[in-house]
Design a protein around this motif. Structure first.
Motif, short mmCIF file in Angstrom:
data_model
loop_
_atom_site.label_atom_id
_atom_site.label_comp_id
_atom_site.label_asym_id
_atom_site.label_seq_id
_atom_site.Cartn_x
_atom_site.Cartn_y
_atom_site.Cartn_z
N THR A 32 0.80 -1.22 0.00
CA THR A 32 0.00 0.00 0.00
C THR A 32 0.84 1.27 0.00
O THR A 32 0.39 2.30 -0.48
N GLY A 45 -2.88 4.37 -7.25
CA GLY A 45 -4.09 3.59 -7.00
C GLY A 45 -4.17 2.36 -7.87
O GLY A 45 -4.37 1.24 -7.41
N HIS A 101 -3.61 -1.81 -6.61
CA HIS A 101 -4.61 -2.86 -6.80
C HIS A 101 -4.16 -3.89 -7.83
O HIS A 101 -4.27 -5.09 -7.62
N THR A 141 -7.53 2.01 2.15
CA THR A 141 -8.90 2.46 1.93
C THR A 141 -9.01 3.50 0.82
O THR A 141 -10.12 3.95 0.51
N GLY A 142 -7.87 3.91 0.24
CA GLY A 142 -7.92 4.91 -0.81
C GLY A 142 -7.83 6.33 -0.30
O GLY A 142 -8.09 7.27 -1.06
N TYR A 191 1.12 12.00 -1.34
CA TYR A 191 -0.28 11.98 -0.94
C TYR A 191 -0.86 13.38 -0.80
O TYR A 191 -2.01 13.54 -0.39
N SER A 235 -6.40 6.04 -6.11
CA SER A 235 -7.22 5.39 -5.11
C SER A 235 -8.00 6.50 -4.42
O SER A 235 -7.42 7.42 -3.87
N VAL A 236 -9.32 6.43 -4.44
CA VAL A 236 -10.15 7.47 -3.85
C VAL A 236 -11.11 6.83 -2.87
O VAL A 236 -11.84 5.90 -3.22
N ARG A 237 -11.12 7.32 -1.62
CA ARG A 237 -12.01 6.72 -0.63
C ARG A 237 -13.43 7.27 -0.82
O ARG A 237 -13.87 8.17 -0.13
N THR A 279 -12.09 1.99 -1.17
CA THR A 279 -11.94 2.35 -2.58
C THR A 279 -12.16 1.12 -3.44
O THR A 279 -12.09 -0.01 -2.95
N ASP A 280 -12.45 1.34 -4.71
CA ASP A 280 -12.67 0.20 -5.60
C ASP A 280 -12.02 0.46 -6.94
O ASP A 280 -11.69 1.59 -7.30
N GLN A 281 -11.79 -0.61 -7.65
CA GLN A 281 -11.30 -0.55 -9.03
C GLN A 281 -12.14 -1.53 -9.84
O GLN A 281 -12.45 -2.64 -9.37
#
Length: 472
Positions: A84, A93, A97, A344-345, A363, A373-375, A389-391
């Motif tokens: 991470t 990001g 992932h 967590t982004g 950051y 990566s965006v929370r 966060t998701d991809q």
């Protein structure tokens, strides 16, 4: 919905086994490989300095040599969590992932057999081969290291921290781009922590290889044995408190072993503990002033002479002096918190925990469009809200979503800089998280006792949009 994608997701969630090899013969084989490496160095005159390795390595105790029992998704989650804080810059990001997600199809479990590489994993593109060996080697090595430390300290939560990130505040070289240079060091530090008690720290190396060993492969040429020999050198260059007092775990994973993927493991005993030091960082705290040090690397470790002889010598190493054990406890707590937020982004929230040499500015900057990566995602598992966060990517042509997150109450504490409250709450709730390998509405999931999750699911096909009016 693609049947092939369904099958892949089911395989990722299936429990499987991975061979673990750790015996006295492995110590002997690694010693023979070390002697071969030394002969090669002498012929090439590569290094005129004396080489130092751990004075004693041993196999794991019998109770810790059982096969690893886990899902492939848990292996990929171990790899993803370990990276991470990797320095991926403005593409961080996607890189964080994809480092693990690209291996969704690299492994397979034949019925009744141990986990092995799939046909696509056995023949990666040539330029990708070394990368796969390194990353999957880290994934399986860390999975075994984390299980080992959990068995030894069942009343603690473990945190895996990149060793370079942890050492930079104390040892960074004063270049334009501060680094640790080529100084040998372990890959990771694993902290076993419990609120209000001193943390126990282990140094870990984790390597992997694609060598197909045959009966004619000499011990000195066996890649696994050579990796363990070099690992012994690397961990000997880190000491917490005093020389040879830091527990070490050395891992080398044979990805093409005949019976399936096999992790070879050795240990060096030690009981390094950090002094308990609370860490809370209010808004505006000067993290550099609090954590920056200028510790020495050259001739720092005093090594006693052979038994019965008074002669001693010194060698170069990362030494955390006894007087700095409280400081290093805070470094690990801050770096671990930054890694959890990155998982967590989070973006700017992470910067309060990192010093300038650790890459705080990464950051504080905007990332490239589509690569951040965006929370901004949240999902509920077992009645608990997780933020993260998701991809979205394609697997066999099917759109799938990968989500990495943390229980919302834990995230909120870290976001506010309240590390001690976070640790207390995480410890109190360590047994409440789901233990299944799937979750309703999702495919494979991986929950950990620190309140984090990594989950994967197939996204429904987007309905076709019918144009009802002309765009003027």
């Amino acid at each position: 919905m693609s049947a092939a994608t369904d099958r892949i997701l089911a395989e990722l969630a299936d429990t499987t086994r991975v061979h673990v090899r750790s015996a006295a013969q492995l110590v002997s084989d690694a010693d023979k490989a070390a002697a071969g490496i030394d002969r090669e160095r002498a012929r090439k005159a590569e290094n005129k300095e004396e080489v130092f390795r751990k004075p004693l390595t041993e196999p794991l105790p019998a109770a810790e040599r059982e096969d690893l029992t886990l899902t492939t998704w848990q292996v990929l989650g171990t790899l993803a969590r370990s990276s991470t804080l990797a320095r991926h810059g403005q593409g961080r990001g996607l890189a964080e992932h994809w480092q693990s997600l690209k291996y969704c199809r690299a492994m397979a479990t034949p019925k009744g057999a141990h986990l092995r590489l799939s046909s696509s994993g056995e023949s990666p593109e040539q330029f990708h081969r070394g990368l796969q060996a390194r990353e999957l080697g880290r994934a399986f090595g860390l999975a075994l290291a984390e299980r080992t430390i959990r068995l030894r300290h069942p009343d603690r939560i473990i945190a895996t921290i990149d060793a370079e990130a942890a050492l930079l505040p104390g040892f960074a070289r004063s270049d334009k781009q501060p680094t640790l240079g080529a100084w040998p060091r372990p890959d990771y530090l694993i902290e076993a922590w419990k609120p209000d008690e001193p943390s126990i720290v282990y140094a870990v190396t984790a390597s992997g290889n694609h060598q197909i060993a045959t009966p004619r492969t000499g011990k000195a040429q066996r890649t696994t044995f050579r990796q363990l020999a070099r690992a012994s050198e690397r961990v000997e260059h880190l000491h917490i408190g005093t020389w040879n007092n830091t527990g070490c775990l050395l891992m080398s994973t044979e990805l093409l072993a005949p019976g399936g993927i096999t992790v070879h493991a050795l240990q060096a005993s030690g009981s390094a503990q950090l002094r308990n030091a609370h860490l809370d960082l209010e808004d505006g705290s000067d993290i550099d002033r609090r954590l920056k040090r200028s510790l020495q690397y050259v001739d720092t470790v005093r090594v006693p002479g052979p038994e019965g002889l008074p002669r001693e010598h010194r060698h170069n190493a990362f030494l955390i002096p006894v007087k700095e054990l409280s400081w290093f406890a805070q470094v690990l707590a801050a770096t671990g918190a930054a890694g959890q937020l990155a998982w967590t982004g989070a973006g700017r929230e992470i910067s309060r925990y990192l010093t300038a040499v650790q890459g705080r500015h990464r950051y504080q900057e905007r990332t490239f469009a589509g690569a951040a990566s965006v929370r901004d995602a949240h999902h509920t598992f077992n009645g608990e809200r997780f933020v993260g966060t998701d991809q979205v990517f394609r697997l066999d042509g099917q759109r799938v979503e990968a989500f990495s997150g943390m229980a919302a109450p834990l995230y909120e504490l870290l976001e506010m800089g309240k590390v001690e409250e976070y640790r207390r709450l995480a410890y109190e709730r360590r047994d409440v998280w789901p233990t299944g390998t799937t979750a309703p509405g999702w495919g494979p999931t991986s929950f950990r006792d620190d309140g984090t999750v990594m989950a994967l699911r197939i996204l429904p096909k987007e309905p076709a949009v019918r144009r009802t009016q002309r765009i003027r």
